[in-house]
Design a protein around this motif. Structure first.
Motif, PDB file in Angstrom:
ATOM      1  N   SER A   4       0.839  -1.201   0.000  1.00 23.83           N
ATOM      2  CA  SER A   4       0.000   0.000   0.000  1.00 23.83           C
ATOM      3  C   SER A   4       0.871   1.246   0.000  1.00 23.83           C
ATOM      4  N   PHE A   5       0.458   2.235  -0.785  1.00 23.87           N
ATOM      5  CA  PHE A   5       1.158   3.516  -0.830  1.00 23.87           C
ATOM      6  C   PHE A   5       0.395   4.499   0.063  1.00 23.87           C
ATOM      7  N   ALA A   6       1.032   4.962   1.132  1.00 28.79           N
ATOM      8  CA  ALA A   6       0.396   5.910   2.049  1.00 28.79           C
ATOM      9  C   ALA A   6       0.982   7.288   1.804  1.00 28.79           C
ATOM     10  N   GLY A   7       0.192   8.164   1.235  1.00 27.85           N
ATOM     11  CA  GLY A   7       0.637   9.526   0.947  1.00 27.85           C
ATOM     12  C   GLY A   7      -0.007  10.523   1.889  1.00 27.85           C
ATOM     13  N   GLU A   8       0.279  11.793   1.643  1.00 29.16           N
ATOM     14  CA  GLU A   8      -0.255  12.826   2.528  1.00 29.16           C
ATOM     15  C   GLU A   8      -1.774  12.922   2.465  1.00 29.16           C
ATOM     16  N   ASP A   9      -2.372  12.445   1.376  1.00 29.87           N
ATOM     17  CA  ASP A   9      -3.823  12.558   1.205  1.00 29.87           C
ATOM     18  C   ASP A   9      -4.608  11.359   1.720  1.00 29.87           C
ATOM     19  N   ASP A  10      -3.945  10.239   1.975  1.00 35.19           N
ATOM     20  CA  ASP A  10      -4.708   9.046   2.353  1.00 35.19           C
ATOM     21  C   ASP A  10      -4.139   8.269   3.540  1.00 35.19           C
ATOM     22  N   ALA A  11      -3.037   8.743   4.134  1.00 33.04           N
ATOM     23  CA  ALA A  11      -2.443   8.012   5.254  1.00 33.04           C
ATOM     24  C   ALA A  11      -3.386   7.950   6.455  1.00 33.04           C
ATOM     25  N   TYR A  12      -4.337   8.892   6.530  1.00 31.30           N
ATOM     26  CA  TYR A  12      -5.280   8.908   7.657  1.00 31.30           C
ATOM     27  C   TYR A  12      -6.106   7.620   7.741  1.00 31.30           C
ATOM     28  N   ALA A  13      -6.205   6.885   6.622  1.00 30.26           N
ATOM     29  CA  ALA A  13      -7.029   5.664   6.600  1.00 30.26           C
ATOM     30  C   ALA A  13      -6.337   4.477   7.249  1.00 30.26           C
ATOM     31  N   LEU A  14      -5.037   4.585   7.495  1.00 27.95           N
ATOM     32  CA  LEU A  14      -4.273   3.431   7.972  1.00 27.95           C
ATOM     33  C   LEU A  14      -4.714   2.925   9.351  1.00 27.95           C
ATOM     34  N   PRO A  15      -4.942   3.791  10.355  1.00 25.00           N
ATOM     35  CA  PRO A  15      -5.368   3.270  11.668  1.00 25.00           C
ATOM     36  C   PRO A  15      -6.646   2.440  11.613  1.00 25.00           C
ATOM     37  N   GLY A  16      -7.612   2.874  10.822  1.00 21.98           N
ATOM     38  CA  GLY A  16      -8.852   2.106  10.710  1.00 21.98           C
ATOM     39  C   GLY A  16      -8.630   0.739  10.082  1.00 21.98           C
ATOM     40  N   ILE A  17      -7.722   0.677   9.091  1.00 23.10           N
ATOM     41  CA  ILE A  17      -7.391  -0.596   8.452  1.00 23.10           C
ATOM     42  C   ILE A  17      -6.719  -1.526   9.453  1.00 23.10           C
TER      43      ILE A  17
END
Length: 482
Positions: free
Chosen positions: A444-457
């Motif tokens: 998975s690529f975590a960038g400045e626009d979508d890294a916020y989704a990681l904790p929920g995953i």
């Protein structure tokens, strides 16, 4: 005489044929029940008073009475026996033999190489083969499709079809939200019914309506798999009647909610027998309040089966997350595929325009790629999937909706170009690899626009996923092709 012949033709009767009660569709005949523990119990008819007072939910489209009935296809001769399918009992595992399924069905299961049930198959079949409704929570790749297909086939084999029956009257109905999922379910159903004499049909939008209609008019339909919109098209034109449905399956109910299909599904269900007179199975990746409310409306005293998503997501798939700037994501994607010479990769992005841009860039840079989104017509989707299965296409770029129903063996890597907003979609994405016990890898690529989704995953899969920086070799500029 001419008038008499015309009247006979109008009401679907050949000369010398006895009149048949068209206005009263025959109900399935209850089978003999040699083993009460596994046969579906006969559903008692509603009392006349109750039936008289029952609200009329929707008008049934007029039946096409000028279509002739055809003799039922004879069941193919199957000399195979259970002695050809020996599976030793194993602690903690359930065999298909333990359910005493019909030999013709066991033969197909043997051909597919499935000696033991997956957890959801073992749990679901324990209830549904007794005729009970069921609600199942399971991610893709758990074997849920085979669970409800085996239950359907068993019911149809135990209960003979009515003698008076028209084309376009399915005995089992499976509703799924996407065209790809319908195609895959129908293929699995064809594999499991090949020795039974049962007919499987699929109705999806984006494919030739007249061709599907011609198939419907050529033979009886035992199992119908359809998307809601196309099924309503056939139903409202009077080509399909759902008053003989014995088993109804709603697959990926959460996705149907997300896609706004529930009003169409309600219209369809109103055309089927009351829930007390049919068996209903509902499957969903999540048990939200909305999903459970639908289940309460459409099922009767259902068994609830839950398979935890972490059992799917963490055991067979190696998961990585790269922290990367949005401007570097494409370079990272290209170099991962090119430097490692990966040949069967699925790339997920959240939007259709992202999917299109990624596919165009990969193609421009010499990597064979194709896109799968709602904008791609159905005939092209099927061609793309075949090319991907055969290795002619190395990379398939897809949105969540388009990728939900894709089942391709030997996908080695799944790459999340953008992290999904819904953690459940992450589990569905990485479930494209590591199927049937094989290993796979997700990146998975975590960038400045979508890294916020990681904790929920991480909360959903029940584990911390280490976030790492990609090596410089994976961020070097993409060589331009001339």
């Amino acid at each position: 005489m001419t008038v008499l012949k015309a009247l006979k033709k109008m009401f679907g009767k050949a000369e010398g044929e006895q009149p048949s009660p068209v206005s009263q569709p025959a109900t399935p005949i209850a089978p003999p029940t040699p083993d009460a523990s596994r046969t579906a119990p006969a559903v008692p008819p509603r009392p006349a008073a109750e039936a008289a007072n029952a609200p009329v939910e929707a008008s049934t489209p007029p039946r096409n009475q000028d279509k002739p009935r055809r003799p039922r296809a004879s069941k193919p001769v199957d000399t195979w026996t259970l002695d050809d399918f020996k599976v030793e009992p194993a602690e903690g595992k359930t065999r298909f033999h333990d359910f005493k399924l019909a030999p013709s069905l066991m033969h197909a299961i043997h051909d597919l190489g499935f000696p033991y049930c997956t957890p959801i198959q073992a749990q679901v079949l324990g209830h549904t083969l007794k005729g009970q409704d069921a609600i199942g929570r399971a991610q893709t790749g758990t074997g849920k499709t085979a669970a409800f297909l085996i239950s359907i086939i068993s019911q149809l084999l135990q209960t003979p079809p009515p003698r008076e029956r028209y084309m376009g009257e399915p005995r089992a109905l499976i509703i799924a939200p996407t065209r790809e999922l319908v195609v895959q379910i129908a293929k699995d159903a064809a594999d499991l019914t090949k020795y039974t004499g049962l007919n499987v049909m699929q109705f999806v939008g984006g494919m030739d309506f007249d061709k599907q209609l011609k198939l419907l008019e050529s033979r009886y339909c035992d199992i119908l798999v359809a998307t809601p919109g196309r099924l309503l098209d056939f139903n409202q034109r009077g080509e399909v009647h759902l008053d003989m449905v014995e088993v109804m399956v709603l697959d990926e109910a959460d996705r149907m909610l997300d896609m706004g299909f529930i009003p169409q599904v309600r219209q369809i269900i109103r055309q089927t027998p009351p829930k007390s007179e049919r068996q209903t199975l509902l499957f969903s990746a999540t048990f939200t309040e909305d999903v459970m409310n639908l289940a309460k409306q459409w099922t009767t005293d259902p068994a609830i089966v839950e398979i935890e998503p972490e059992n799917v997501a963490s055991e067979t798939v190696e998961q990585h997350v790269y922290a990367v700037a949005g401007s570097d994501k494409y370079k990272l994607l290209y170099n991962l595929i090119a430097q490692n010479d990966w040949t069967r990769v699925m790339v997920f992005a959240n939007r259709k325009d992202e999917v299109r841009r990624i596919e165009e860039k990969l193609t421009r840079d010499g990597i064979s790629a194709a896109q799968m989104s709602g904008d791609v017509p159905q005939h092209k989707r099927i061609k793309v999937l075949e090319g991907f299965r055969e290795g002619q296409i190395r990379v398939l770029v897809a949105t969540d909706v388009a990728g939900r129903g894709i089942h391709v063996d030997a996908i080695s890597h799944v790459i999340n170009f953008t992290l999904p907003e819904d953690p459940d979609d992450y589990v569905h994405r990485i479930g494209r690899t590591g199927r049937a016990g094989t290993s796979g890898t997700s990146i998975s690529f975590a960038g400045e626009d979508d890294a916020y989704a990681l904790p929920g995953i991480e909360a959903l899969v029940g584990r911390k996923i280490a976030c790492e920086m990609p090596p410089d070799s994976l961020l070097k500029p993409v060589p331009r092709k001339h």
